[in-house]
Design an enzyme around this catalytic site. Sequence first.
Site, mmCIF file in Angstrom:
data_model
loop_
_atom_site.group_PDB
_atom_site.id
_atom_site.type_symbol
_atom_site.label_atom_id
_atom_site.label_comp_id
_atom_site.label_asym_id
_atom_site.label_seq_id
_atom_site.Cartn_x
_atom_site.Cartn_y
_atom_site.Cartn_z
ATOM 1 N N GLY A 266 69.146 11.875 43.660
ATOM 2 C CA GLY A 266 69.873 13.144 43.483
ATOM 3 C C GLY A 266 69.662 13.672 42.072
ATOM 4 O O GLY A 266 69.751 12.914 41.111
ATOM 5 N N ARG B 249 64.313 11.655 47.656
ATOM 6 C CA ARG B 249 64.746 10.326 48.099
ATOM 7 C C ARG B 249 63.629 9.845 49.023
ATOM 8 O O ARG B 249 63.419 10.434 50.078
ATOM 9 C CB ARG B 249 66.069 10.410 48.851
ATOM 10 C CG ARG B 249 67.215 10.980 48.005
ATOM 11 C CD ARG B 249 68.532 10.821 48.733
ATOM 12 N NE ARG B 249 69.584 11.638 48.145
ATOM 13 C CZ ARG B 249 70.315 11.293 47.078
ATOM 14 N NH1 ARG B 249 70.068 10.154 46.475
ATOM 15 N NH2 ARG B 249 71.268 12.081 46.625
ATOM 16 N N ASP C 191 71.135 4.573 41.271
ATOM 17 C CA ASP C 191 70.946 3.176 41.690
ATOM 18 C C ASP C 191 69.828 2.997 42.721
ATOM 19 O O ASP C 191 69.089 2.010 42.676
ATOM 20 C CB ASP C 191 72.261 2.537 42.165
ATOM 21 C CG ASP C 191 72.942 3.354 43.249
ATOM 22 O OD1 ASP C 191 72.501 4.493 43.528
ATOM 23 O OD2 ASP C 191 73.924 2.853 43.830
ATOM 24 N N THR D 108 72.491 10.390 37.154
ATOM 25 C CA THR D 108 73.226 10.659 38.396
ATOM 26 C C THR D 108 74.589 11.224 38.023
ATOM 27 O O THR D 108 75.175 10.808 37.017
ATOM 28 C CB THR D 108 73.414 9.380 39.246
ATOM 29 O OG1 THR D 108 74.438 9.629 40.232
ATOM 30 C CG2 THR D 108 73.860 8.176 38.443
ATOM 31 N N ASP E 204 77.169 10.611 39.625
ATOM 32 C CA ASP E 204 78.197 9.694 40.141
ATOM 33 C C ASP E 204 78.769 8.723 39.107
ATOM 34 O O ASP E 204 79.831 8.149 39.315
ATOM 35 C CB ASP E 204 77.638 8.871 41.310
ATOM 36 C CG ASP E 204 77.394 9.730 42.540
ATOM 37 O OD1 ASP E 204 77.906 10.852 42.588
ATOM 38 O OD2 ASP E 204 76.678 9.265 43.460
ATOM 39 N N ASP F 111 77.926 5.805 38.574
ATOM 40 C CA ASP F 111 78.141 4.487 39.205
ATOM 41 C C ASP F 111 77.056 3.483 38.845
ATOM 42 O O ASP F 111 76.590 2.720 39.687
ATOM 43 C CB ASP F 111 78.241 4.646 40.735
ATOM 44 C CG ASP F 111 76.996 5.300 41.320
ATOM 45 O OD1 ASP F 111 76.199 5.881 40.555
ATOM 46 O OD2 ASP F 111 76.815 5.225 42.548
ATOM 47 N N ARG G 8 79.779 8.919 46.978
ATOM 48 C CA ARG G 8 79.656 8.173 48.239
ATOM 49 C C ARG G 8 80.303 6.803 48.140
ATOM 50 O O ARG G 8 81.010 6.361 49.022
ATOM 51 C CB ARG G 8 78.162 7.966 48.517
ATOM 52 C CG ARG G 8 77.647 8.627 49.730
ATOM 53 C CD ARG G 8 76.211 8.291 49.912
ATOM 54 N NE ARG G 8 75.487 8.199 48.643
ATOM 55 C CZ ARG G 8 74.232 8.584 48.472
ATOM 56 N NH1 ARG G 8 73.569 9.102 49.476
ATOM 57 N NH2 ARG G 8 73.621 8.452 47.316
HETATM 58 O O1 F6P Z 1 73.767 10.331 44.348
HETATM 59 C C1 F6P Z 1 74.412 11.478 43.935
HETATM 60 C C2 F6P Z 1 75.039 12.230 45.060
HETATM 61 O O2 F6P Z 1 75.392 13.437 44.487
HETATM 62 C C3 F6P Z 1 76.225 11.579 45.758
HETATM 63 O O3 F6P Z 1 77.439 11.715 45.095
HETATM 64 C C4 F6P Z 1 76.220 12.266 47.086
HETATM 65 O O4 F6P Z 1 76.826 11.483 48.063
HETATM 66 C C5 F6P Z 1 74.769 12.432 47.354
HETATM 67 O O5 F6P Z 1 74.138 12.497 46.107
HETATM 68 C C6 F6P Z 1 74.371 13.609 48.193
HETATM 69 O O6 F6P Z 1 73.012 13.549 48.393
HETATM 70 P P1 F6P Z 1 72.115 14.638 49.110
HETATM 71 O O7 F6P Z 1 71.970 15.784 48.178
HETATM 72 O O8 F6P Z 1 70.827 13.935 49.350
HETATM 73 O O9 F6P Z 1 72.843 15.034 50.346
#
Ligand code: F6P
Length: 323
Positions: free
Chosen positions: A11, A72, A103, A126, A128, A130, A172
């Site tokens: 992300g 991803r 991560d 990120t 997050d 995390d 998440r």
């Molecule tokens: O990993 C960062 C994040 O923003 C999470 O908080 C969220 O769940 C996810 O990415 C959403 O990902 P995508 O944009 O692939 O739907």
Amino acid sequence: MKKIALITSGGDSPGMNACIRAVVKTCLHYKITPFGIFDGFQGMIDGRGFEMSYLDVDNIIQRGGTILGTARCKEFMQVEGRLKAIAYLKSENIDGLVVIGGDGSFTGAYHLGQEMNIPIIGLPGTIDNDIYGTDHTIGYDTALNTVMEAVDKIRDTAASHHRIFFIEVMGRDAGFIALNSAISSGAENVLIPEKHMDIEKLVRDIKIHNKGRRGSIIMVAEGDEWGGAIELMEKVKPFLPDYDLRYSVLGHIQRGGSPSAWDRIIATKMGSYAVELLMNGDTNLMVGIQGDNLVTCSIEQGIKENASPNLNSIKLLAKLRTK
Ligand code: F6P
């Protein structure tokens, strides 16, 4: 160290561009060729990289997103995919690699590090927050501010209509954004994946702090045990027939926007340090910031150990609910 490749992966997060800029400019300072690869590990598999110049990173420090693009990449989870990527890095005579991501990206970097002898440094990017081994990840501070500004606006209408709002934020597996945006926006309660919340207790709290009040805000991490704000609202609805309930899912606005000063600062420091670590012969390390100091731990530790928000903040919110 003659040529350093860099990718942004997973992300996107505000500050990734500031980080790219720092990596490229530090490389140029040391007469190293910076080599940007588009769309993270996917671009590495496809062989989509280019030598970068200072012009590529001109005027990007303030821009959200990532000029290199990100992805991803499922193919990279298989050894066959990683072997293609390694072959590409070798064909380009890459001496070192910088991976800016979360991560999932660090897991990819870790496997890559086991399968090739090109040194790797990971930088935590990120929203997050995390990632173990760092107080802050690149993008988290901006996301928190974005959420706070959105909640301030929702609070205006919540108060006007005497409504209870369940506001869902990203996270998440982690409650950093929910917990700290709850504090910064004066929310009355918070639900995060790291802590169980009893529905009866939540209902009781809502009733108590809504006596004579003008609406309230409950922050909900998307990964909370009840499945997010919409599900949570449906769950409590039968217990609160006299209340006007609404939800709001903030979604991807949390990932965009111009990075805050703090995100630009840590992104710049970490990006520059990554190049120096590679020059120093270090590998398989992740850079973090603790207080005002740059620190490192192994990428393996970064992915295997958990980063958890300070749960005392939940008690703090409870104290502030007292009338
Ligand atoms: O990993 C960062 C994040 O923003 C999470 O908080 C969220 O769940 C996810 O990415 C959403 O990902 P995508 O944009 O692939 O739907």
